[in-house]
Design an enzyme around this catalytic site. Structure first.
Site, PDB file in Angstrom:
ATOM      1  N   LYS A  33      38.500  68.510  97.674  1.00 23.52           N
ATOM      2  CA  LYS A  33      39.404  66.972  98.163  1.00 23.52           C
ATOM      3  C   LYS A  33      40.805  66.980  97.398  1.00 23.52           C
ATOM      4  O   LYS A  33      40.889  66.969  96.527  1.00 23.52           O
ATOM      5  CB  LYS A  33      38.723  65.609  97.326  1.00 23.52           C
ATOM      6  CG  LYS A  33      38.197  65.801  96.282  1.00 23.52           C
ATOM      7  CD  LYS A  33      37.180  64.750  96.522  1.00 23.52           C
ATOM      8  CE  LYS A  33      36.949  64.686  94.372  1.00 23.52           C
ATOM      9  NZ  LYS A  33      35.514  63.316  94.688  1.00 23.52           N
TER      10      LYS A  33
ATOM     11  N   ARG B 249      29.022  51.985  93.332  1.00 25.45           N
ATOM     12  CA  ARG B 249      30.367  52.577  94.830  1.00 25.45           C
ATOM     13  C   ARG B 249      29.944  53.082  96.327  1.00 25.45           C
ATOM     14  O   ARG B 249      30.205  51.742  96.827  1.00 25.45           O
ATOM     15  CB  ARG B 249      31.109  54.113  94.538  1.00 25.45           C
ATOM     16  CG  ARG B 249      32.545  53.800  95.021  1.00 25.45           C
ATOM     17  CD  ARG B 249      32.657  55.031  94.157  1.00 25.45           C
ATOM     18  NE  ARG B 249      32.457  56.580  94.560  1.00 25.45           N
ATOM     19  CZ  ARG B 249      32.738  57.925  94.053  1.00 25.45           C
ATOM     20  NH1 ARG B 249      34.045  57.992  93.454  1.00 25.45           N
ATOM     21  NH2 ARG B 249      32.174  59.219  93.998  1.00 25.45           N
TER      22      ARG B 249
ATOM     23  N   HIS C 110      25.433  60.495  92.505  1.00 25.26           N
ATOM     24  CA  HIS C 110      26.521  60.532  92.022  1.00 25.26           C
ATOM     25  C   HIS C 110      26.302  59.560  90.379  1.00 25.26           C
ATOM     26  O   HIS C 110      26.656  58.688  90.361  1.00 25.26           O
ATOM     27  CB  HIS C 110      28.319  60.296  92.522  1.00 25.26           C
ATOM     28  CG  HIS C 110      29.340  60.810  91.546  1.00 25.26           C
ATOM     29  ND1 HIS C 110      29.159  62.490  91.524  1.00 25.26           N
ATOM     30  CD2 HIS C 110      30.783  60.200  91.617  1.00 25.26           C
ATOM     31  CE1 HIS C 110      30.659  62.407  91.196  1.00 25.26           C
ATOM     32  NE2 HIS C 110      31.666  61.456  90.940  1.00 25.26           N
TER      33      HIS C 110
ATOM     34  N   ARG D 255      27.988  69.731  92.532  1.00 30.11           N
ATOM     35  CA  ARG D 255      28.706  69.777  93.506  1.00 30.11           C
ATOM     36  C   ARG D 255      30.525  69.689  92.115  1.00 30.11           C
ATOM     37  O   ARG D 255      30.247  69.281  91.755  1.00 30.11           O
ATOM     38  CB  ARG D 255      29.271  68.178  93.748  1.00 30.11           C
ATOM     39  CG  ARG D 255      27.826  68.214  95.109  1.00 30.11           C
ATOM     40  CD  ARG D 255      28.545  66.006  95.191  1.00 30.11           C
ATOM     41  NE  ARG D 255      28.024  65.672  94.362  1.00 30.11           N
ATOM     42  CZ  ARG D 255      27.295  64.681  93.942  1.00 30.11           C
ATOM     43  NH1 ARG D 255      25.738  65.407  94.116  1.00 30.11           N
ATOM     44  NH2 ARG D 255      27.499  64.053  92.887  1.00 30.11           N
TER      45      ARG D 255
ATOM     46  N   TYR E 225      68.469  54.120  82.250  1.00 37.26           N
ATOM     47  CA  TYR E 225      69.078  53.656  82.564  1.00 37.26           C
ATOM     48  C   TYR E 225      67.917  52.353  82.202  1.00 37.26           C
ATOM     49  O   TYR E 225      67.352  52.336  81.220  1.00 37.26           O
ATOM     50  CB  TYR E 225      67.390  52.885  84.086  1.00 37.26           C
ATOM     51  CG  TYR E 225      68.200  53.191  85.268  1.00 37.26           C
ATOM     52  CD1 TYR E 225      69.002  53.166  86.176  1.00 37.26           C
ATOM     53  CD2 TYR E 225      66.883  54.793  86.356  1.00 37.26           C
ATOM     54  CE1 TYR E 225      69.499  53.938  87.092  1.00 37.26           C
ATOM     55  CE2 TYR E 225      67.750  55.285  86.776  1.00 37.26           C
ATOM     56  CZ  TYR E 225      68.900  55.005  87.943  1.00 37.26           C
ATOM     57  OH  TYR E 225      69.617  55.090  89.399  1.00 37.26           O
TER      58      TYR E 225
ATOM     59  N   CYS F 102      63.500  58.562  86.015  1.00 35.67           N
ATOM     60  CA  CYS F 102      64.218  58.408  87.409  1.00 35.67           C
ATOM     61  C   CYS F 102      63.100  58.802  88.243  1.00 35.67           C
ATOM     62  O   CYS F 102      62.207  59.656  88.042  1.00 35.67           O
ATOM     63  CB  CYS F 102      65.755  58.924  87.050  1.00 35.67           C
ATOM     64  SG  CYS F 102      66.890  58.737  85.670  1.00 35.67           S
TER      65      CYS F 102
ATOM     66  N   ASP G 242      64.512  60.960  90.159  1.00 34.03           N
ATOM     67  CA  ASP G 242      64.912  62.803  90.865  1.00 34.03           C
ATOM     68  C   ASP G 242      65.046  63.162  89.355  1.00 34.03           C
ATOM     69  O   ASP G 242      65.030  64.104  89.801  1.00 34.03           O
ATOM     70  CB  ASP G 242      65.729  62.249  91.527  1.00 34.03           C
ATOM     71  CG  ASP G 242      65.438  61.764  92.358  1.00 34.03           C
ATOM     72  OD1 ASP G 242      64.641  61.279  93.639  1.00 34.03           O
ATOM     73  OD2 ASP G 242      66.093  61.174  93.251  1.00 34.03           O
TER      74      ASP G 242
HETATM   75  C1  LIG Z   1      34.749  64.131  93.529  1.00 35.50           C
HETATM   76  C2  LIG Z   1      33.265  64.036  93.712  1.00 35.50           C
HETATM   77  C3  LIG Z   1      32.972  65.289  92.633  1.00 35.50           C
HETATM   78  C4  LIG Z   1      33.259  66.066  92.073  1.00 35.50           C
HETATM   79  O1  LIG Z   1      33.627  65.647  90.847  1.00 35.50           O
HETATM   80  P1  LIG Z   1      34.169  66.541  89.804  1.00 35.50           P
HETATM   81  O2  LIG Z   1      33.861  66.044  88.275  1.00 35.50           O
HETATM   82  O3  LIG Z   1      35.922  67.359  89.388  1.00 35.50           O
HETATM   83  O4  LIG Z   1      33.139  67.972  89.831  1.00 35.50           O
HETATM   84  C5  LIG Z   1      31.605  65.234  93.054  1.00 35.50           C
HETATM   85  N1  LIG Z   1      31.325  64.270  94.156  1.00 35.50           N
HETATM   86  C6  LIG Z   1      30.989  63.456  94.762  1.00 35.50           C
HETATM   87  C7  LIG Z   1      30.751  62.507  94.811  1.00 35.50           C
HETATM   88  C8  LIG Z   1      32.820  63.417  93.974  1.00 35.50           C
HETATM   89  O5  LIG Z   1      33.315  62.244  95.294  1.00 35.50           O
END
Ligand SMILES: *Cc1c(COP(=O)(O)O)cnc(C)c1O
Length: 390
Positions: free
Chosen positions: A36, A135, A164, A220, A263, A309, A311
């Site tokens: 992602k 979440r 998660h 994951r 700045y 800055c 750039d």
């Molecule tokens: C982004 C994400 C992951 C990956 O997590 P990492 O800590 O980067 O390995 C796994 N599961 C879900 C639901 C996520 O949103």
């Protein structure tokens, strides 16, 4: 691109990291590579291909747009979208052969306006459970009981059931243990409801590498494949960061003692000093939170001075350097190294915030092997807009 500022991405490191991670897992555990946010800033297609070459079984992205982009570039692996999509877009997801995260009966009800059960193509879903991150996901037994009839439909395949963790990267495992317990209970719900689930999964990078017993059917892996991981908690592994960031001095000038720089007169020279200007700024993702960090020039650390800055930024040189001298903002020069961990600690965040913040204006240059064979094999697009039923 014509500017001397670039992120170098070593795809061999991504592949090696994934192989190292794979070796820590039992053979039957599937590996889902999370690409992602443009592959955590490393490039979505390039990292997806590297993951494919390293033997990843699945890919994951956050949004439908990200998944469609990978498909139009010829990526063939199964893809899970981690955030619920709008019910209206269900046919698009099916046309591009994508798997969806589902979290409520209400979503299914709305989705049915756009996909009749009789419509022959199957929809693969992963049901997301909220075990304490707060979440997205199903939290209560009542919510589960509501979604069950929708999961039983003939055209729905429950490919996954997942959650998660909130604290997988923290030393104290009390809360993680509670979440894992809660997930086991919820897995029991799927059994008593006789919902056939292909894969149970709960572990992201930190949990998968720290607690192999939580790997279940699939892990994951995002952060760790790019070389980001809590080294203090996972000391048995050596993963290599894939991304380094470089630029060159575009001007070198002398600042006399007492003169101001940048700045708001933020910096005043304490002595006569050599100052170098570098063509990178907050519009590239090098935010003003990076004030008071260092970078590498001629193998030595040099502090960023004055305000960053849009750039450009300025650096106090250890000695006179020629214009065009290589500057490393993340990575190694000789024995010195600026690490993601060091910068993340400075801004009070995580490494992946730094890599994902690098904007499209920063050129990505790839090293390492991109393809299995020597030749680039042009892949035909699997889908055309006419195959997408709206
Ligand atoms: C982004 C994400 C992951 C990956 O997590 P990492 O800590 O980067 O390995 C796994 N599961 C879900 C639901 C996520 O949103």
């Amino acid at each position: 691109m014509y500017r001397d500022t670039w992120a170098e991405i070593n795809l061999n490191h991504i592949r090696t990291n994934l192989s190292v991670i794979r070796q820590t897992l039992s053979a039957q555990v599937k590996l889902m590579a999370v690409v992602k946010a443009n592959g955590y800033g490393h490039g979505d297609v390039e990292t997806a291909r590297s993951a494919e070459l390293a033997g990843a079984d699945y890919l994951a992205v956050a949004y439908l747009d990200e998944a469609i982009h990978l498909r139009t570039k010829g990526i063939k692996l199964p893809i899970l979208i981690l955030t619920p999509i709008k019910p209206d877009d269900v046919q698009l997801a099916i046309a591009f052969d994508l798997m969806l995260t589902v979290t409520s009966a209400a979503w299914f009800e709305e989705m049915r306006v756009f996909k009749e059960e009789a419509y022959c193509s199957k929809l693969k879903v992963h049901v997301k459970m909220d075990t304490g991150l707060g979440r997205i996901g199903i939290k209560t037994k009542e919510e589960w009981d509501e979604i069950v009839p929708w999961l039983r439909a003939a055209d729905i395949v429950v490919d996954g059931f997942y959650t998660h963790f909130a604290t997988a990267g923290m030393a104290d495992t009390t809360y993680l243990d509670q979440q894992a317990q809660r997930f086991m209970t919820m897995m029991g719900w799927s059994e008593t409801s006789s919902i056939r689930v292909n894969h149970f999964h709960c572990a992201g990078s930190a949990a998968a590498l720290r607690f192999p017993h939580l790997a279940m059917d699939m892990v994951r892996i995002g952060a760790a494949m790019y070389g980001f991981y809590p080294q203090n908690l996972i000391s048995h592994l050596q993963l290599e960061p894939a991304l380094s960031l470089h630029s060159r001095l575009i001007q070198v000038k002398k600042l006399m003692k007492g003169e101001f720089l940048g700045y708001d007169n933020l910096y005043q020279a304490e002595a006569d000093e050599w100052i170098g200007t570098i063509p990178i700024g907050y519009a590239d993702g090098w935010s003003q939170r990076m004030q008071h960090t260092e970078l590498l020039i001629e193998g030595q650390r040099a502090p960023i001075v004055g305000k960053i800055c849009m750039d450009q930024l300025m650096v106090r040189l250890p000695e006179y350097c020629e214009e065009g001298t290589l500057v490393t903002l993340i990575g190694k020069q000789g024995d010195e190294e600026i690490t993601f961990n060091e910068l993340a600690a400075h801004i009070g965040s995580v490494s992946q915030e730094i890599s994902t913040s690098l904007t499209a204006r920063v050129a990505r240059e790839y090293t390492g092997k991109k393809e299995a064979g020597a030749k680039w094999v042009k892949q035909t697009l699997p889908f055309t807009s006419s195959s997408v039923k709206m």
